[in-house]
Design a protein around this motif. Sequence first.
Motif, PDB file in Angstrom:
ATOM      1  N   THR A 153      21.744 -29.719  34.207  1.00  0.00           N
ATOM      2  CA  THR A 153      21.976 -28.283  33.988  1.00  0.00           C
ATOM      3  C   THR A 153      23.234 -28.052  33.158  1.00  0.00           C
ATOM      4  OG1 THR A 153      20.891 -27.758  36.082  1.00  0.00           O
ATOM      5  CG2 THR A 153      22.320 -26.074  35.143  1.00  0.00           C
ATOM      6  N   LEU A 154      24.291 -28.767  33.465  1.00  0.00           N
ATOM      7  CA  LEU A 154      25.553 -28.611  32.732  1.00  0.00           C
ATOM      8  C   LEU A 154      25.442 -29.104  31.295  1.00  0.00           C
ATOM      9  CD1 LEU A 154      27.929 -29.711  35.624  1.00  0.00           C
ATOM     10  CD2 LEU A 154      27.953 -27.467  34.505  1.00  0.00           C
ATOM     11  N   TYR A 155      24.748 -30.236  31.100  1.00  0.00           N
ATOM     12  CA  TYR A 155      24.571 -30.730  29.729  1.00  0.00           C
ATOM     13  C   TYR A 155      23.728 -29.756  28.905  1.00  0.00           C
ATOM     14  CZ  TYR A 155      26.513 -35.339  30.896  1.00  0.00           C
ATOM     15  OH  TYR A 155      27.342 -36.371  31.268  1.00  0.00           O
ATOM     16  N   ALA A 156      22.717 -29.159  29.538  1.00  0.00           N
ATOM     17  CA  ALA A 156      21.893 -28.180  28.822  1.00  0.00           C
ATOM     18  C   ALA A 156      22.725 -26.974  28.421  1.00  0.00           C
ATOM     19  CB  ALA A 156      20.719 -27.752  29.706  1.00  0.00           C
ATOM     20  N   TYR A 164      21.964 -34.754  27.794  1.00  0.00           N
ATOM     21  CA  TYR A 164      20.891 -34.048  28.518  1.00  0.00           C
ATOM     22  C   TYR A 164      19.680 -34.961  28.687  1.00  0.00           C
ATOM     23  CZ  TYR A 164      16.935 -30.811  29.105  1.00  0.00           C
ATOM     24  OH  TYR A 164      15.794 -30.191  29.540  1.00  0.00           O
ATOM     25  N   ILE A 165      19.307 -35.639  27.615  1.00  0.00           N
ATOM     26  CA  ILE A 165      18.165 -36.552  27.681  1.00  0.00           C
ATOM     27  C   ILE A 165      18.459 -37.716  28.621  1.00  0.00           C
ATOM     28  CG2 ILE A 165      16.873 -38.261  26.319  1.00  0.00           C
ATOM     29  CD1 ILE A 165      17.009 -36.236  23.974  1.00  0.00           C
ATOM     30  N   GLY A 166      19.678 -38.265  28.542  1.00  0.00           N
ATOM     31  CA  GLY A 166      20.052 -39.361  29.429  1.00  0.00           C
ATOM     32  C   GLY A 166      19.962 -38.974  30.895  1.00  0.00           C
ATOM     33  N   SER A 167      20.410 -37.760  31.233  1.00  0.00           N
ATOM     34  CA  SER A 167      20.361 -37.343  32.641  1.00  0.00           C
ATOM     35  C   SER A 167      18.931 -37.053  33.082  1.00  0.00           C
ATOM     36  CB  SER A 167      21.262 -36.125  32.870  1.00  0.00           C
ATOM     37  OG  SER A 167      20.872 -35.034  32.071  1.00  0.00           O
ATOM     38  N   LEU A 168      18.084 -36.600  32.159  1.00  0.00           N
ATOM     39  CA  LEU A 168      16.661 -36.440  32.496  1.00  0.00           C
ATOM     40  C   LEU A 168      16.021 -37.790  32.813  1.00  0.00           C
ATOM     41  CD1 LEU A 168      15.210 -33.800  29.979  1.00  0.00           C
ATOM     42  CD2 LEU A 168      15.402 -33.574  32.463  1.00  0.00           C
ATOM     43  N   ILE A 169      16.360 -38.808  32.024  1.00  0.00           N
ATOM     44  CA  ILE A 169      15.840 -40.150  32.272  1.00  0.00           C
ATOM     45  C   ILE A 169      16.289 -40.649  33.641  1.00  0.00           C
ATOM     46  CG2 ILE A 169      16.043 -42.562  31.542  1.00  0.00           C
ATOM     47  CD1 ILE A 169      15.936 -41.542  28.643  1.00  0.00           C
TER      48      ILE A 169
END
Length: 857
Positions: A153-156, A164-169
């Motif tokens: 959420t914070l990266y977005a 953001y992509i790394g935290s989604l992974i």
Amino acid sequence: MGRATSFTIPDSLANGTEGRSQISSSEGNSIPTAVAIAPENSIQQGRDAYQNGRFAQAVEAWEQAAIAYQEQGNDVQQALASSYLALAHQQLGAWAEAQAAIATSMALLQNQQISSNPQHRLILAQAWNTQGSLQFAQGQIEDALTSWQRATTLYAAANDSQRYIGSLINQAQAQQSLGLYLQARRTLSEVERSLQQQPDSELKAIGLQTLAEILRTVGDLDQARQQLEQSLAIAEQLNLPPLQSTALLSLGNIAQAQEELAAALTFYQRAATPSAPALTRVQAQLNQLHLLITTEQWSQAQALLPNIETQLDALSPSRDTIYARINAAQQVVAIAQREQPDATTLYSKAAQILVIAIQHAKQLNDSRAEAYALGQLGHVYETTRQWQEAQTLTEQALLMAQSVNAADVAYQWQWQLGRLLKAQQQPSEALKAYRAAFDTLQSIRRDLIATSSDLQFSFRDSVEPVYRELVDLLLQRSPNSQQEPTQANLQEARQVIESLQLAELDNFFRAACLDGQRVAIDQIDQTDTAVIYPIVLSDRLEVLLSLPQQPIRQYTASVSQAEIEQAVAQLQQQLARPLTSQQGQQLGQRLYDWLIRPLETELATHASKTLVFVLDGALRNIPMATLYDGDRYLIEQYSLALAPGLQLLNPQPLSQNQLEVLAAGLTQERSGFSALVNVENELNEIKAKLPSQILLNEAFTSSALQTQIDALPFPIVHLATHGQFSSKADETFILAWDRPINVNELSSLLRNSDDTRSNPIELLVLSACETAAGDTRATLGLAGIAVQAGARSTLASLWVLNDESAARFISQFYQELADTTVSKAEALQRAQLALLRDPNYRHPIYWAPYVLIGNWL
């Protein structure tokens, strides 16, 4: 083990008396402390050290930065340094220090007005990301998922697409571990969408490779390959040789996992170009060496070795280079074990490679890597039967692994210690070591995959033998007195085999299996039921018999694992032939003699009517109904069921009240699969026997099936469609009109209604599925569906019959099931006997493929 071979290494290492040695490096591997360094420079030095696998150096740099920022009163930057520090401590296994560092970081950030400053939000996101990493590594998966969601959420909000992509992974990895397969798939789809929206760039190529790695980890090899091919194309288009090499290396790993060995070899050769980063080049050549050994291309393998050694010597010390050395030593030992004249030289070479690895680990203060290298050196001594030296090194390695809480390393040295003690005729001490290895494995059941892909890991080579060798020891008779194993040992052996089966399923799904309210099958009050546990060991077959209110009986057949596997394979071939064969019955009789004949008296004495098998190894691949006593098939004497483990999902008899069926099927050719012309008759027969909702052809889509299951809690779900059971989760599926539904999706789909229904599905029927051709462990997929579907019972076919006999069998089964006095196992038996007694269908090909898994009541 091969013949005894002696070699020597420095006494200081063998005896563990040497302190932390220092070796020189042209790069210089210590941070100057005589002069003050600006904290931002310390942060960068720490990053460089961390990325190069020098974690103790990273700790030193980030500690200096944290202290400097604290002295400046800069809480936000101190929080960032502390967050980084937690990651470095985690890598070194210093969990208390890691927890303290992240707690400091979070406390400092809570005092800030984060929302008003984008840079501060990014630092808070980094802290949550680190928190999630620590939680995940310690098995706190739900907490890790929550932390990573906050980071995302914070990266977005900060528009940082890369992080953001790394935290989604990271989220997808946690969802997979929790068994939330549909959520994980949606998350990975979001990752792919985000990457595709970016212009071609170095960051996009890196992101695609990261996505491919998580897809490989969760078993989606085809998707992983597609992402890597796109990353490779971008790297070639932008002329980025390092990324080309890493993509090719990963493509080789995918091809190897898919057993495309020639393609894998080509990928590795392409990855090992002079323009590749030095570490990537040597990793590719090590994987190439492993493949050459696997395919027994010995001369090519030995020709490659000197080049690898030269490149290893040129690499600066880091954890990755230490692991590369360990990998190289393992390959050298594999070559030496061919019993060739220069074996002693090769063993010495392996030892020297490991000695340098140990020295590098000492220099880096990397106890985890040192424990790995020490234990591998112990294994070299074990291979050459130098027991005492091997034991000394193994005990050192074990203590070091335990000191940094490296359970995935420790279990290997506990197992190795058990082997060494057993070889030295110390069975009671060996048993203690094996039990310790087993307990450690149980504690890390969630993740049995090795930390580094450089260290060749295979469940069948690195995990399964621990269980089997422990069972072997527990079931052995005392060599002097021929004393029988105690009841405690028999019960423990049975529990270990149960744990192996669960571990196999965890490895199959790449996640811990979902647990329901389970009951031990031998605690079910069924006086006419016997539970049989065949256990396949390398030199014998052990059969445990559990009868109600009776001690466990042990029976031993002096038949090797190889003989059992050969007999099973031959019987499988006979069962696939449509004409009755005397040879098939003879093979069935051999298996009957091993498994049932020693039990006949006990079964008769206790008037057993139902036999429940907890099958092991190759025995899972054949229906027990085809065992033959010389006069009758086993199904003519007993009703039969299989249990994927020693426990069942809250077993209860089938409730006859409002017994309704959701039945779905395909009659037309779809997705390359042939038409099933008798399926419509099969579904009509079900509808004639019980109230049914039918989904046929175009009406049977994945979404329609979901809608019907959600709308009404049908006690029986019947799927008459092509399907396949495989030892790989991504190749285990059932076919709907619109697409195949793999086992993870199917389990999520069937379980989605759990919140709206008070009871699980009573019976899942898969009537036109089959085991994957050539897959000797394909029934692992069948067990996987039975466990993950959450149904009390699963009735499935081991092969497809596009024949009216299938419709006739199903009709008879449901007719029997409607009788309130008949159990599911008895209904199956009666339906099978109806076909067996018909001259047109007497051959087992017609009645034998159907097996009942789970609750037989």
